[in-house]
Design a protein around this motif. Sequence first.
Motif, PDB file in Angstrom:
ATOM      1  N   THR A   2      19.082  17.185  14.383  1.00  0.00           N
ATOM      2  CA  THR A   2      18.336  15.919  14.468  1.00  0.00           C
ATOM      3  C   THR A   2      18.144  15.313  13.074  1.00  0.00           C
ATOM      4  O   THR A   2      18.303  15.996  12.067  1.00  0.00           O
ATOM      5  CB  THR A   2      16.947  16.151  15.098  1.00  0.00           C
ATOM      6  N   ASP A   3      17.792  14.030  13.053  1.00  0.00           N
ATOM      7  CA  ASP A   3      17.554  13.357  11.776  1.00  0.00           C
ATOM      8  C   ASP A   3      16.421  14.038  11.002  1.00  0.00           C
ATOM      9  O   ASP A   3      16.480  14.164   9.782  1.00  0.00           O
ATOM     10  CB  ASP A   3      17.202  11.878  11.998  1.00  0.00           C
ATOM     11  N   TYR A   4      15.396  14.473  11.752  1.00  0.00           N
ATOM     12  CA  TYR A   4      14.245  15.129  11.132  1.00  0.00           C
ATOM     13  C   TYR A   4      14.680  16.438  10.455  1.00  0.00           C
ATOM     14  O   TYR A   4      14.261  16.740   9.335  1.00  0.00           O
ATOM     15  CB  TYR A   4      13.179  15.322  12.220  1.00  0.00           C
ATOM     16  N   LEU A   5      15.593  17.175  11.080  1.00  0.00           N
ATOM     17  CA  LEU A   5      16.096  18.414  10.489  1.00  0.00           C
ATOM     18  C   LEU A   5      17.051  18.126   9.333  1.00  0.00           C
ATOM     19  O   LEU A   5      17.040  18.846   8.329  1.00  0.00           O
ATOM     20  CB  LEU A   5      16.801  19.283  11.533  1.00  0.00           C
ATOM     21  N   ASP A   7      16.834  15.609   7.336  1.00  0.00           N
ATOM     22  CA  ASP A   7      15.955  15.229   6.234  1.00  0.00           C
ATOM     23  C   ASP A   7      15.338  16.479   5.594  1.00  0.00           C
ATOM     24  O   ASP A   7      15.292  16.601   4.369  1.00  0.00           O
ATOM     25  CB  ASP A   7      14.855  14.284   6.737  1.00  0.00           C
ATOM     26  N   ALA A   8      14.876  17.414   6.422  1.00  0.00           N
ATOM     27  CA  ALA A   8      14.298  18.661   5.923  1.00  0.00           C
ATOM     28  C   ALA A   8      15.349  19.453   5.151  1.00  0.00           C
ATOM     29  O   ALA A   8      15.056  20.032   4.089  1.00  0.00           O
ATOM     30  CB  ALA A   8      13.743  19.496   7.071  1.00  0.00           C
ATOM     31  N   TRP A  33       5.953  21.175   4.919  1.00  0.00           N
ATOM     32  CA  TRP A  33       6.548  19.925   5.393  1.00  0.00           C
ATOM     33  C   TRP A  33       6.483  19.798   6.916  1.00  0.00           C
ATOM     34  O   TRP A  33       6.989  18.829   7.483  1.00  0.00           O
ATOM     35  CB  TRP A  33       8.001  19.820   4.951  1.00  0.00           C
ATOM     36  N   VAL A  35       7.923  21.879   9.142  1.00  0.00           N
ATOM     37  CA  VAL A  35       9.124  22.401   9.801  1.00  0.00           C
ATOM     38  C   VAL A  35       8.857  23.880  10.087  1.00  0.00           C
ATOM     39  O   VAL A  35       8.719  24.674   9.167  1.00  0.00           O
ATOM     40  CB  VAL A  35      10.379  22.247   8.915  1.00  0.00           C
ATOM     41  N   ASP A  39      13.379  25.776  13.941  1.00  0.00           N
ATOM     42  CA  ASP A  39      13.859  24.671  13.105  1.00  0.00           C
ATOM     43  C   ASP A  39      13.959  25.122  11.644  1.00  0.00           C
ATOM     44  O   ASP A  39      14.949  24.852  10.961  1.00  0.00           O
ATOM     45  CB  ASP A  39      12.928  23.455  13.206  1.00  0.00           C
TER      46      ASP A  39
END
Length: 152
Positions: A2-5, A7-8, A33, A35, A39
């Motif tokens: 995902t985009d969130y992952l 980014d992380a 953060w 996460v 994830d």
Amino acid sequence: MTDYLKDALRKAAMFCAYQERTQQEVRDRLKEWGVLGDDAEEVIAELIQQNYLNEERFAKSFAGGKFRVKGWGKRKIKQHLQQRGISGYNLEEAMKEIAPDDYRTALTELLDKKRRSIRDDNPLIVKQKLVRYALSKGYESDLVWQVLGADE
């Protein structure tokens, strides 16, 4: 991913690129953060695959640096690596970064420098202070006594 992952992962890669890190340090930062769980483990696995995260490399770098820059002994280095979650093979490889001849020479130089700063004429007190200092730096007592005995 995902985009969130993604980014992380990008942020974690920059965190690791700045200096060598342990998996635990990255896991703690990911937690800050937000996460968590699988994830976080997915991000860590990707960092390892991309070679941003390598605990053997971290351990070797840490051991060599603390020995050369701070003059730490093997006991103190090993203790700090264990506190960071480094053990087994990586710990042994890190200790190999310190050559035995360099180790003894470093201890001798450390004790000589310390001896010059001690303002006491009693040889027993001087020796006691030198031993205590070397032990606090993480050197093994038998080696400290060998080096001090060789000076007599």
